[in-house]
Design a protein around this motif. Sequence first.
Motif, short mmCIF file in Angstrom:
data_model
loop_
_atom_site.label_atom_id
_atom_site.label_comp_id
_atom_site.label_asym_id
_atom_site.label_seq_id
_atom_site.Cartn_x
_atom_site.Cartn_y
_atom_site.Cartn_z
N ARG A 65 1.06 -1.50 -0.01
CA ARG A 65 0.23 0.01 -0.05
C ARG A 65 0.87 1.18 -0.04
O ARG A 65 2.05 1.22 0.59
CB ARG A 65 -0.73 0.18 0.87
N MET A 66 0.76 2.21 -0.76
CA MET A 66 1.59 3.24 -0.85
C MET A 66 -0.04 4.41 -0.83
O MET A 66 -0.20 4.75 -1.86
CB MET A 66 2.50 3.69 -2.47
N GLY A 67 0.04 4.85 0.31
CA GLY A 67 -1.25 6.58 0.47
C GLY A 67 -2.43 5.16 0.04
O GLY A 67 -3.04 3.65 0.84
N ARG A 68 -3.46 5.32 -0.57
CA ARG A 68 -4.59 4.65 -1.14
C ARG A 68 -4.61 3.85 -2.07
O ARG A 68 -5.23 3.41 -2.40
CB ARG A 68 -5.77 5.90 -1.62
N TYR A 69 -3.58 4.00 -2.49
CA TYR A 69 -3.14 2.45 -4.03
C TYR A 69 -2.67 1.19 -3.71
O TYR A 69 -1.30 1.04 -2.34
CB TYR A 69 -1.75 3.29 -5.15
#
Length: 95
Positions: A65-69
Motif C-alpha cells: 500500500r502506498m497511500g490509497r493505492y
Amino acid sequence: MSASLNILKKPLITEKNTGHLQGNVYAFEVAEKANKNQIAKAVEVAFHVKVIDVHTMNCRGRQHRMGRYVSKVNYFKKALVRLADGQKIKIFEGA
C-alpha cells in the motif's frame, strides 16, 4: 541452452540472499513448473558450474500500500542452489 533460459527467470540479489553467499548458495527466481533436477541442469548449463543441492520454495504474493493505492506482488518460485566448493557465479560477485 534455451531450456535453461526458460527455467531461470532472474537472480535474486537481496540482503538475506547475499548472506547465503558465504555458504556458496545462490538464489534464483525460477519457472513455477520447474523441478529440482531441471533447475540444477539449467544452472550447470548456463553458468558452467557443478550443482550439489537445490532447495525450492513457493513465495506467495503480497499486497503493498502506498497511500490509497494498493498494488500486488505476484507469486513466484524461488530456488536456492548450492555449488561445489571453490566454484562461483560471476553475476553475484558485485553483490
